[in-house]
Design a protein around this motif. Sequence first.
Motif, PDB file in Angstrom:
ATOM      1  N   ALA A 167     -13.872  57.927  57.374  1.00 49.21           N
ATOM      2  CA  ALA A 167     -12.577  57.243  57.444  1.00 49.21           C
ATOM      3  C   ALA A 167     -11.852  57.345  56.106  1.00 49.21           C
ATOM      4  N   GLN A 168     -10.534  57.201  56.162  1.00 48.03           N
ATOM      5  CA  GLN A 168      -9.700  57.162  54.969  1.00 48.03           C
ATOM      6  C   GLN A 168      -9.299  55.708  54.716  1.00 48.03           C
ATOM      7  N   LEU A 169      -9.573  55.209  53.508  1.00 45.33           N
ATOM      8  CA  LEU A 169      -9.282  53.816  53.163  1.00 45.33           C
ATOM      9  C   LEU A 169      -8.140  53.740  52.169  1.00 45.33           C
ATOM     10  N   SER A 170      -7.286  52.740  52.356  1.00 50.25           N
ATOM     11  CA  SER A 170      -6.189  52.485  51.414  1.00 50.25           C
ATOM     12  C   SER A 170      -5.980  50.985  51.300  1.00 50.25           C
ATOM     13  N   TRP A 171      -5.245  50.563  50.254  1.00 54.41           N
ATOM     14  CA  TRP A 171      -5.054  49.144  49.969  1.00 54.41           C
ATOM     15  C   TRP A 171      -3.569  48.801  49.918  1.00 54.41           C
ATOM     16  N   ALA A 172      -3.275  47.557  50.308  1.00 53.79           N
ATOM     17  CA  ALA A 172      -1.923  47.016  50.188  1.00 53.79           C
ATOM     18  C   ALA A 172      -2.025  45.599  49.613  1.00 53.79           C
ATOM     19  N   PRO A 173      -1.340  45.326  48.486  1.00 53.63           N
ATOM     20  CA  PRO A 173      -0.486  46.245  47.728  1.00 53.63           C
ATOM     21  C   PRO A 173      -1.306  47.348  47.061  1.00 53.63           C
ATOM     22  N   GLU A 174      -0.641  48.427  46.712  1.00 49.47           N
ATOM     23  CA  GLU A 174      -1.325  49.551  46.109  1.00 49.47           C
ATOM     24  C   GLU A 174      -1.849  49.184  44.730  1.00 49.47           C
ATOM     25  N   GLY A 175      -2.966  49.801  44.382  1.00 52.58           N
ATOM     26  CA  GLY A 175      -3.573  49.550  43.082  1.00 52.58           C
ATOM     27  C   GLY A 175      -4.766  50.465  42.897  1.00 52.58           C
ATOM     28  N   VAL A 205      -3.716  37.839  48.383  1.00 48.79           N
ATOM     29  CA  VAL A 205      -4.103  38.392  49.687  1.00 48.79           C
ATOM     30  C   VAL A 205      -4.033  39.914  49.617  1.00 48.79           C
ATOM     31  N   ILE A 206      -5.185  40.556  49.811  1.00 48.02           N
ATOM     32  CA  ILE A 206      -5.287  42.012  49.745  1.00 48.02           C
ATOM     33  C   ILE A 206      -5.652  42.533  51.138  1.00 48.02           C
ATOM     34  N   THR A 207      -5.021  43.634  51.546  1.00 44.14           N
ATOM     35  CA  THR A 207      -5.258  44.219  52.863  1.00 44.14           C
ATOM     36  C   THR A 207      -5.893  45.593  52.715  1.00 44.14           C
ATOM     37  N   CYS A 208      -6.979  45.799  53.478  1.00 38.66           N
ATOM     38  CA  CYS A 208      -7.644  47.098  53.534  1.00 38.66           C
ATOM     39  C   CYS A 208      -7.227  47.786  54.832  1.00 38.66           C
ATOM     40  N   MET A 209      -6.747  49.008  54.727  1.00 43.72           N
ATOM     41  CA  MET A 209      -6.281  49.769  55.890  1.00 43.72           C
ATOM     42  C   MET A 209      -7.179  50.990  56.090  1.00 43.72           C
ATOM     43  N   VAL A 210      -7.630  51.172  57.335  1.00 43.03           N
ATOM     44  CA  VAL A 210      -8.546  52.255  57.686  1.00 43.03           C
ATOM     45  C   VAL A 210      -7.833  53.214  58.621  1.00 43.03           C
ATOM     46  N   SER A 211      -7.834  54.483  58.240  1.00 38.99           N
ATOM     47  CA  SER A 211      -7.236  55.535  59.066  1.00 38.99           C
ATOM     48  C   SER A 211      -8.338  56.472  59.537  1.00 38.99           C
ATOM     49  N   HIS A 212      -8.363  56.721  60.863  1.00 40.54           N
ATOM     50  CA  HIS A 212      -9.426  57.537  61.447  1.00 40.54           C
ATOM     51  C   HIS A 212      -8.882  58.211  62.699  1.00 40.54           C
ATOM     52  N   PRO A 213      -9.360  59.418  63.051  1.00 41.63           N
ATOM     53  CA  PRO A 213      -8.886  60.070  64.279  1.00 41.63           C
ATOM     54  C   PRO A 213      -9.102  59.236  65.541  1.00 41.63           C
ATOM     55  N   ALA A 214     -10.086  58.321  65.508  1.00 39.35           N
ATOM     56  CA  ALA A 214     -10.337  57.471  66.672  1.00 39.35           C
ATOM     57  C   ALA A 214      -9.451  56.236  66.705  1.00 39.35           C
TER      58      ALA A 214
END
Length: 309
Positions: A167-175, A205-214
């Motif tokens: 999976a590809q992980l990203s954060w919001a806000p960016e850092g 409040v930090i958000t973790c976002m997961v991007s995946h083909p599924a």
Amino acid sequence: MQESHSCISGPVSNQLEDLLTQAQPLDAEPLKTMGRRNNSSALVMTVGKSPVLTCSFNGNIALLIWTIAPKAGGLCTLVHRADKNETHRTTCSDNINLIFREDLPPALEIRQVGLAQEGNYSCEAATTEGNFHTRYHLTMLAPPRLSLSCDEQGSPVCEAAAGKPPAQLSWAPEGSSTAEEKCHDNGTVTVLSKFTACSTSVSSVITCMVSHPAGNWSQSIACCPSEKTGFFLPCVISLIGLMSLLFLLAAFELYIFFNSALFTESFFPKKTVLYVPFFPKEHPENESTDHISLKEKSVYQKDEKDEEL
């Protein structure tokens, strides 16, 4: 900016990305293939789905042979003879079967497909109009399990466990963040990302976002201290420490007080004074009334016990 440590790199990962780009998604409905003698397709299926694969042919079918070469396990074959309406199978999983439907050619069904079913599927059909060959290459997708927590330093840690591909992980806000991957024997990969940009200027409040083909998922958590939290938290901790110290001092004083009282009572017992009233006789004529009074009699319990002994 994210630092990553990958366990999949080089040609293998590039081939996987190319395959996912060119692959066709496969649902539970039969996959329609072009009516030609040789046909090949790349398929992508999510774990747990139930795909149905069909052969392309013209004319009336006489013999149908499915040959399955999974990534894990031995070769599987299913042979169907139309004239005898018989099907023979060798070393195939229980969830792989031929299905027969009215006005439709026999198809191959894989119930609740798993990672072990990834591999090559080949169909050969002998009909009244010739032989037809259909091939499939099945690639499995495993959705990752997302979890989000705070570590001992108060930094958010996001984990996308057992995904295929990673999976590809990203954060919001960016850092700034760090990421690492752990490969498993079944071909899945666990990705761990730690958000390292916590400061009073960043939202708590930090958000973790997961991007995946599924699919795509996200979770939020409050780990990073805000400005208010950073100001009040030391005060609260100091107040709790002060109250704990006062409680310990009070308990110590009570302990000293009760021990002193017990010591004094043990070595210097108190005397008990018993007051006994004295009543005059019924015939006062024989005695002088000048001596009528309440007499005191003191009894010392300790002295009496000593005399008795």
